[in-house]
Structures are given as C-alpha cells and as structure tokens.
Design a protein around this motif. Structure first.
Motif, PDB file in Angstrom:
ATOM      1  N   LEU A   1      17.944 -27.467  14.247  1.00  0.00           N
ATOM      2  CA  LEU A   1      17.637 -26.036  14.286  1.00  0.00           C
ATOM      3  C   LEU A   1      16.640 -25.675  15.382  1.00  0.00           C
ATOM      4  O   LEU A   1      16.345 -24.494  15.581  1.00  0.00           O
ATOM      5  N   LYS A   2      16.154 -26.674  16.094  1.00  0.00           N
ATOM      6  CA  LYS A   2      15.045 -26.470  17.016  1.00  0.00           C
ATOM      7  C   LYS A   2      15.318 -25.396  18.063  1.00  0.00           C
ATOM      8  O   LYS A   2      14.435 -24.624  18.423  1.00  0.00           O
ATOM      9  N   SER A   3      16.560 -25.338  18.538  1.00  0.00           N
ATOM     10  CA  SER A   3      16.872 -24.388  19.607  1.00  0.00           C
ATOM     11  C   SER A   3      16.837 -22.936  19.134  1.00  0.00           C
ATOM     12  O   SER A   3      16.752 -22.012  19.950  1.00  0.00           O
ATOM     13  N   ARG A   4      16.888 -22.722  17.808  1.00  0.00           N
ATOM     14  CA  ARG A   4      16.939 -21.354  17.270  1.00  0.00           C
ATOM     15  C   ARG A   4      15.732 -20.984  16.433  1.00  0.00           C
ATOM     16  O   ARG A   4      15.636 -19.851  15.970  1.00  0.00           O
ATOM     17  N   THR A   5      14.821 -21.916  16.251  1.00  0.00           N
ATOM     18  CA  THR A   5      13.744 -21.711  15.270  1.00  0.00           C
ATOM     19  C   THR A   5      12.380 -21.632  15.932  1.00  0.00           C
ATOM     20  O   THR A   5      12.082 -22.386  16.868  1.00  0.00           O
ATOM     21  N   SER A   6      11.569 -20.745  15.405  1.00  0.00           N
ATOM     22  CA  SER A   6      10.183 -20.650  15.818  1.00  0.00           C
ATOM     23  C   SER A   6       9.334 -20.337  14.590  1.00  0.00           C
ATOM     24  O   SER A   6       9.735 -19.520  13.752  1.00  0.00           O
TER      25      SER A   6
END
Length: 113
Positions: A65-70
């Motif tokens: 999920l790293k590319s979409r999560t903050s």
C-alpha cells in the motif's frame, strides 16, 4: 487508559482520496512507548496492517500500500490521520486505529459511485 476514536466519511467515490482521523485521549501521542497504526479489515477477510507513525514522527507502510498511503499527525490536537489515494471498491473495509493493546471501535468505509 488510552482511548482511540476514528472519524471520517463512510462513503468515498472510486479514484478519490480517503482520509480518516484518529483522535487519541488518555495518553500522549508523542510518548515513546506508543506507535500509532492504521489497520483495516475488508469484508470476509482478515486484518491488514496499513502503516504506523512512531512517537518521533517516523512512518512505516505496508509494501503493498506504500505507493498510495500516507500517515500524518497533528500533535497539538492529539490526532493522527490516514490518507489513501486512488481508492477502488477493493478498499472497502472497516478501518481501525490502534496502538499497543488499544483499538478504536472501527469505522466502515465503502468505496462506491
């Protein structure tokens, strides 16, 4: 005793940004012994760790999920937030904030047009 409460929209349209906030009470959000996480559970599936913000503000994300999560926080409000971009119906889930043995009650988020 630490208490966590999630808040945010229950319905998000596909391709939009999902933003949720967790309000922390009964404990310091900058205490070194806590790490603040977001976890979700899609219908019929198990729990999925999404990411964590540590006491010093450092963040860690699930590789999937790293590319979409903050994850961010506002220490003045004792809140931390999740931002998930480009959502699809597969992001429909109950979203929980969590720290140590403490969990929020969860909030249902549905991705649908």
């Amino acid at each position: 005793q630490v208490q966590l409460q999630e808040s945010g929209p229950g319905l998000v349209q596909p391709s939009q940004m999902l933003s949720l906030t967790c309000t922390v009470s009964g404990g310091s959000i900058t205490a070194s012994y806590y790490a603040w996480s977001w976890i979700r559970q899609p219908p019929g599936k198990g729990l999925e760790w999404m990411g964590t913000i540590a006491y010093d503000g450092s963040t860690y994300y699930s590789p999937s999920l790293k590319s979409r999560t903050s994850i961010s926080w506002d220490t003045s409000k004792s809140q931390f937030s999740l931002h998930l971009s480009s959502v699809t119906p597969e992001d429909t889930a109950v979203y929980y904030c969590q720290a140590s043995t403490y969990w929020g009650q969860g909030t249902q988020v549905t991705v649908s047009s």
